[in-house]
Every structure is written in structure tokens, then in C-alpha cells.
Design an enzyme around this catalytic site. Structure first.
Site, PDB file in Angstrom:
ATOM      1  N   ARG A  26      24.196  32.414  54.842  1.00  0.00           N
ATOM      2  CA  ARG A  26      23.999  31.160  55.578  1.00  0.00           C
ATOM      3  C   ARG A  26      22.920  30.313  54.922  1.00  0.00           C
ATOM      4  O   ARG A  26      23.002  29.084  54.891  1.00  0.00           O
ATOM      5  CB  ARG A  26      23.636  31.468  57.040  1.00  0.00           C
ATOM      6  N   ASP A 135      15.897  26.100  73.299  1.00  0.00           N
ATOM      7  CA  ASP A 135      16.309  26.594  71.984  1.00  0.00           C
ATOM      8  C   ASP A 135      15.654  25.711  70.932  1.00  0.00           C
ATOM      9  O   ASP A 135      15.348  24.540  71.194  1.00  0.00           O
ATOM     10  CB  ASP A 135      17.836  26.533  71.849  1.00  0.00           C
TER      11      ASP A 135
END
Length: 474
Positions: A26, A135
Site C-alpha cells: 500500500r 478517525d
């Protein structure tokens, strides 16, 4: 040193994300996209730009996390929370209760709690509970606020709840405004919780299926950040497979009805010392009565004398009473182990094994007691016997491997590898298997055992591969 090391360091420093192993793929993709968007190619230039441009950094982070979640994930813990724990807190006079989802991703978790609370308490739920979520990924927070989801998000949600709380929206489904407006979403960095402007303390913090991104040192730091946010008697819930990996000494691990959670150490509830003796009905081998027997063993404070009184001659009893007494005494031995009364537990278990030498439950407990008494060779024999009698006994395989990994026995990497591999194989085939235990629950939840076994198996596999390579083995 890897050319990406400065980027890894920056992300770890700011967010705690551990970008090793599979996560590197990633990172490579995110760096390629960053280079294309900025025209910068040198790592030092990228680090400098990310450090000074918060918006760019937020977009970069969005590409590094896997926001894979769905509604009603791990429902046993949520059912306990909504139907047992929170009603108990309300009955104690605490309202409204505050719930916070830390690392909420695209919002499925806090919305799941909102739906379940609405199902139980109706319109009153919004006055009884405050729900917020946070978040560090601003893009997923925007998605959460919209409350629009596709098919995979609903794979664990009942069709009835989907129909009740969602309506079709441009080929997808949108959450009704009543629930969507109830949950307050905000930016939240787990490593800088004190800078998040969170108001007050929380009766419940959900930190579930998030810690996989962090190494142990970072998880400990996160617990230290979350601890001040946890109200007195508040609970912190982790994901099923993350529980043991989060038992780091900051908060105390507690179990209730098969659900594990964390609390401030001084808040854990101690059972009453003296309860009246309870007589079980003749069919005490039923699961309901076994649970009752375990409750008696958990509540009563057994001393050496009490254990001695329980050591009756089972062979003199009728078969039904013999089985009942054996099960009761096994629960007493389990409780003695939990109270660290190892000598008493060992004495009682040896008496039980004389009566039933092939009892898987007694063998596993005896192995655990021997471990705590620093008698690893005795523990080894008990675990090996349990595996001989019941090859599907994954707790015995797990603790046998632990004897090697923890250095209690001279390490045998091949044996350690085989034992952990057996745990993984057995629990992949049957994720909730009890491992051949008929009377007591597995000493470690199956999900935790598989998580740890897979982790340790990866380590030993890497070590063996490195050894073989250095020795020229092909």
C-alpha cells in the site's frame, strides 16, 4: 536502509501506523500517487512536503489504511454491550451514557450500535446515549457522515434491520437521518487523543479491529492515550482477535459472559466472598447447569480446606452423582487456578485424574497449573496426553507451542511450528471449536488463539527459512 524508511518514520511518528510486511504494498502505491500528483521524486522532498501540507498528508494516509468494515461485525460483543452492560449501567442511575468509536473508519460500527440501541430503547435511546466516533482519515469521515453504503457493508446485517433503517439511494442505500444525525463524527488521531477536543469522558470506547495496524509499543501508547478518556467503570472493547495483543498492563482485562473488555484496574468488580451453597438438580450435566456450577465456583472463595472437603471418593457414588461431582470439582479446580491457588488446584486435579485419567478438561487444566508452578516438563506431558486422547484439542497444541516459544523448554522450532500450525488448521476448519473440552470453556478464546498462532507461526517460519538459507538448504 530502504529509500522509503523516512516516509515510514514520518507516518509512524504522526499516526503510529506500522508499514511493514504486506502494508508496504500500500505504501508503494501511495508514494507513486504522491509523486504523480506533486511532481516530486526524491523521498526527502516528499517528506518535507507532507510535513508542511496537512491536506496532502491526510490524503496520503487515506491510501495507507484498509477501511474494510461492515455493519454488526462481531455481534456477540455488541449484543452483550447493548443488551446487558449498558442496561446495567442505566439501572445504576448513570445517564446519559457516552459511547465513542475510536478508529471508526466509514462509520459502520457506530451506526451498528445506534441501530441496536434504537431497537432496544426506541425513541428514548437518543436521550439515554450520546454516540461519537473518530478517525484520522478525513476521507472516510466524509463518507461516514453521508451514511451511504454498498452491498458488502450489509453482509452481516439482518434484512429486517436493513429495510427498517435504510432506503435506496442512487443504486446504494442511505441510512435514515434519525440515526445519521445522532452520531457525531470528528477527526481523531489515536496517538494524540488529548488534542482531539473530545468533550468529557466515555462510558464505552470501541477500539475494535484497529490495532492490527500498530506494533506493541504503539498499542501501549494508544492505551495510555485512551485511558484518561475512559470514565470510571467505563469499558474499552477490542476486536475478538486483538484482545490478548492489547493486554499491555495499562488497563485491566476483564471477562463477562464470554466477552473480554478492559477497565481501569481499580474498577474491576470483585465477586462476593460468601454465597449460600446451591444444590444442583440431578441433570447437572446439562449446559445450563454446568454454567450454574461454573458460576458457583466463580463466586465462592475456596480455601485449601474447602478444596479438601470437595475431594470425595467418586467411585462410591452412583454414576449420575459421580459425573455431577466430577464436573463440580473440575470447576472448583478451574477457579483455584484463576485465583492463583496453584498448589490447591494441582492437588485437586491430580485426584480427578486418578478417577478419570483421560479427561481432556482435567489434562489441559493440569498442564496450565504445572506451567504456573514452573514445571514445564510436567505441563508438556499433560498437553501431549491431551493431544493423544483428542488430536483436535487445539488448546493443548497452543500451550505446547508456548512452552517452546517462552523458553520454558529447550526450543524445538520444528515442534513449535507444527503445534502452531495445528492450532491454525483446526480453527480454520471450525472457528468456534471447543477443542474437545466438554466441561470448561477453552482457557483462551478460539479467535485469540488463532490470531496469536498465525502470528507466531509466521515468526517461526521466517526463522526456519533463514536458517535453511544460511545452511545452503534448498
Amino acid at each position: 536502509m530502504s529509500a522509503l524508511a523516512p516516509l515510514k518514520h514520518l507516518v509512524h511518528q504522526r499516526c503510529g501506523l506500522h508499514l511493514e510486511g504486506l502494508a508496504e504494498a500500500r505504501l508503494f502505491r501511495a508514494v507513486a500517487a504522491l509523486q504523480a500528483s506533486t511532481g516530486l521524486t526524491h523521498t526527502s522532498s516528499l517528506v518535507e512536503r507532507l510535513t508542511s501540507d496537512r491536506t496532502l498528508f491526510d490524503g496520503f494516509i487515506s491510501q495507507l489504511t484498509v477501511n474494510e468494515t461492515y455493519f454488526c461485525r462481531e455481534p456477540d460483543a455488541l449484543n452483550w454491550l447493548v443488551n446487558t452492560h449498558l442496561p446495567q449501567r442505566l439501572a445504576a442511575g448513570k445517564a446519559p451514557l457516552s459511547i465513542f468509536s475510536a478508529g471508526c473508519s466509514s462509520g459502520e460500527e457506530p451506526y451498528s450500535v445506534a441501530m441496536m440501541l434504537y431497537e432496544r430503547f426506541g425513541e428514548h435511546a437518543k436521550t439515554l446515549f450520546n454516540i461519537s466516533a473518530g478517525d484520522l482519515d478525513h476521507q472516510v469521515l466524509a463518507k461516514a457522515r453521508q451514511g451511504i453504503y454498498g452491498g458488502m457493508a450489509f453482509r452481516a446485517l439482518s434484512p429486517a434491520l436493513k429495510e427498517r433503517y435504510f432506503s435506496p439511494h442512487e443504486g446504494r442505500f442511505k441510512l435514515q437521518d434519525t440515526l445519521r444525525q445522532w452520531v457525531n463524527f470528528r477527526p481523531f488521531n489515536l496517538l494524540n487523543a488529548h488534542d482531539s477536543s473530545l468533550q468529557g469522558s466515555f462510558d464505552v470506547i470501541l477500539f475494535r479491529n484497529v490495532s492490527i495496524y500498530f506494533d506493541e509499543q504503539t498499542r501501549r501508547r494508544i492505551h495510555q492515550q485512551l485511558s484518561p478518556l475512559l470514565a470510571p467503570k467505563g469499558v474499552l472493547l477490542c476486536g475478538v482477535t486483538e484482545t490478548l495483543g492489547n493486554d499491555l498492563g495499562v488497563l485491566e482485562l476483564v471477562e463477562a459472559q464470554g466477552v473480554f473488555y478492559f477497565q481501569h484496574p481499580e474498577q474491576t468488580t470483585q465477586p462476593p466472598a460468601d454465597l449460600p451453597t446451591v444444590s444442583l438438580p440431578p441433570n447437572a450435566n446439562s449446559s445450563e447447569n454446568i454454567a450454574s456450577a461454573e458460576g458457583i465456583a466463580r463466586d465462592k472463595d475456596y480455601s485449601t480446606d474447602a478444596a479438601s472437603e470437595m475431594r470425595v471418593s467418586l467411585s462410591a457414588l452412583p454414576p449420575e452423582e459421580e459425573a455431577e461431582q466430577f464436573n463440580l470439582q473440575l470447576h472448583h479446580a478451574h477457579q483455584l487456578l484463576n485465583k492463583n491457588a496453584f498448589a490447591d488446584a494441582d492437588e485437586l486435579l491430580q485426584a480427578l485424574l486418578q478417577q478419570q485419567p483421560w479427561s481432556i478438561d482435567a489434562l489441559v487444566l493440569a498442564g496450565l497449573v504445572a506451567r504456573w508452578q514452573h514445571r514445564p516438563h510436567v505441563a508438556y506431558e499433560h498437553f501431549k496426553t491431551a493431544i493423544y486422547v483428542a488430536p483436535e484439542c487445539w488448546p493443548a497444541h497452543f500451550y505446547l507451542a508456548e512452552l517452546y516459544r517462552q523458553g520454558e523448554l529447550t526450543d524445538e522450532p520444528i515442534q513449535r511450528q507444527r503445534s502452531y500450525a495445528s492450532v491454525v488448521r483446526l480453527l480454520i476448519a471450525s472457528p468456534t471449536a471447543n477443542g474437545g473440552l466438554d466441561i470448561i470453556a477453552p482457557p483462551i478464546p478460539p479467535g485469540d488463539a488463532r490470531f496469536l498462532a498465525e502470528r507466531y507461526l509466521s515468526v517461526v517460519n521466517s526463522a526456519l527459512e533463514s536458517t535453511n538459507t544460511s545452511q545452503g538448504v534448498r
